[in-house]
Design a protein around this motif. Structure first.
Motif, PDB file in Angstrom:
ATOM      1  N   ASP A 197       0.837  -1.200   0.000  1.00 34.94           N
ATOM      2  CA  ASP A 197       0.000   0.000   0.000  1.00 34.94           C
ATOM      3  C   ASP A 197       0.870   1.247   0.000  1.00 34.94           C
ATOM      4  O   ASP A 197       0.757   2.105   0.854  1.00 34.94           O
ATOM      5  CB  ASP A 197      -0.912  -0.020   1.237  1.00 34.94           C
ATOM      6  CG  ASP A 197      -1.923   1.105   1.232  1.00 34.94           C
ATOM      7  OD1 ASP A 197      -2.381   1.506   0.148  1.00 34.94           O
ATOM      8  OD2 ASP A 197      -2.259   1.587   2.323  1.00 34.94           O
TER       9      ASP A 197
ATOM     10  N   CYS B  24      -1.826  -8.763  -1.749  1.00 35.36           N
ATOM     11  CA  CYS B  24      -2.629  -7.874  -2.578  1.00 35.36           C
ATOM     12  C   CYS B  24      -1.934  -6.520  -2.635  1.00 35.36           C
ATOM     13  O   CYS B  24      -1.108  -6.192  -1.788  1.00 35.36           O
ATOM     14  CB  CYS B  24      -4.064  -7.756  -2.073  1.00 35.36           C
ATOM     15  SG  CYS B  24      -4.252  -6.787  -0.582  1.00 35.36           S
ATOM     16  N   ALA B  25      -2.247  -5.761  -3.656  1.00 35.49           N
ATOM     17  CA  ALA B  25      -1.659  -4.439  -3.839  1.00 35.49           C
ATOM     18  C   ALA B  25      -2.785  -3.437  -4.059  1.00 35.49           C
ATOM     19  O   ALA B  25      -3.723  -3.709  -4.805  1.00 35.49           O
ATOM     20  CB  ALA B  25      -0.710  -4.437  -5.028  1.00 35.49           C
ATOM     21  N   THR B  26      -2.679  -2.312  -3.378  1.00 37.95           N
ATOM     22  CA  THR B  26      -3.678  -1.256  -3.558  1.00 37.95           C
ATOM     23  C   THR B  26      -3.292  -0.413  -4.767  1.00 37.95           C
ATOM     24  O   THR B  26      -2.236  -0.609  -5.373  1.00 37.95           O
ATOM     25  CB  THR B  26      -3.761  -0.350  -2.313  1.00 37.95           C
ATOM     26  OG1 THR B  26      -2.563   0.422  -2.230  1.00 37.95           O
ATOM     27  CG2 THR B  26      -3.971  -1.154  -1.036  1.00 37.95           C
ATOM     28  N   SER B  27      -4.116   0.546  -5.092  1.00 36.57           N
ATOM     29  CA  SER B  27      -3.815   1.447  -6.210  1.00 36.57           C
ATOM     30  C   SER B  27      -2.632   2.365  -5.893  1.00 36.57           C
ATOM     31  O   SER B  27      -2.062   2.975  -6.793  1.00 36.57           O
ATOM     32  CB  SER B  27      -5.054   2.280  -6.564  1.00 36.57           C
ATOM     33  OG  SER B  27      -5.443   3.055  -5.440  1.00 36.57           O
ATOM     34  N   ARG B  28      -2.232   2.435  -4.626  1.00 34.97           N
ATOM     35  CA  ARG B  28      -1.075   3.269  -4.235  1.00 34.97           C
ATOM     36  C   ARG B  28       0.242   2.491  -4.264  1.00 34.97           C
ATOM     37  O   ARG B  28       1.293   3.039  -3.991  1.00 34.97           O
ATOM     38  CB  ARG B  28      -1.293   3.835  -2.833  1.00 34.97           C
ATOM     39  CG  ARG B  28      -2.419   4.853  -2.751  1.00 34.97           C
ATOM     40  CD  ARG B  28      -2.547   5.426  -1.347  1.00 34.97           C
ATOM     41  NE  ARG B  28      -2.916   4.413  -0.368  1.00 34.97           N
ATOM     42  CZ  ARG B  28      -4.151   4.079  -0.049  1.00 34.97           C
ATOM     43  NH1 ARG B  28      -5.160   4.674  -0.656  1.00 34.97           N
ATOM     44  NH2 ARG B  28      -4.413   3.175   0.857  1.00 34.97           N
TER      45      ARG B  28
END
Length: 97
Positions: free
Chosen positions: A55, A75-79
């Motif tokens: 993140d 998982c990876a956030t949009s940031r």
């Protein structure tokens, strides 16, 4: 007779709570560091089933997570930003060879 029932209920609640709780490692603004430390951290996460959330910036040794931990635990956030570079060993004075 009521005390054993309460103790049994308390023990069952503790068991349910502790098994349902699972830690999450949040990676954000991580500049990296010693590879061995990151290997140990991510090996533990893989073995324990901990989730990893990227993140923010995950640079250098931090990126080992994507190779060491199963994809269903990451998982990876949009940031999320992954930063890679060529490996090198500093000279005794800390300079780049």
């Amino acid at each position: 007779m009521r005390i054993p029932t309460l103790l049994t209920a308390a023990a069952a609640a503790t068991l349910i709570t502790s098994s349902a709780a699972q830690a999450t490692i949040r990676l954000a603004n991580d500049p990296g560091g010693l590879i061995a430390a990151y290997q140990q951290r991510f090996a533990h996460a893989r073995a324990s089933g901990e989730r990893i959330v990227i993140d923010g910036s995950c640079l250098s040794a931090c990126t080992l997570a994507i190779g060491m931990v199963p994809r269903e635990q990451i998982c990876a956030t949009s940031r999320a930003v992954l930063g890679f570079h060529a490996a090198w060993q500093p000279t005794p004075f800390g300079a780049r060879p």
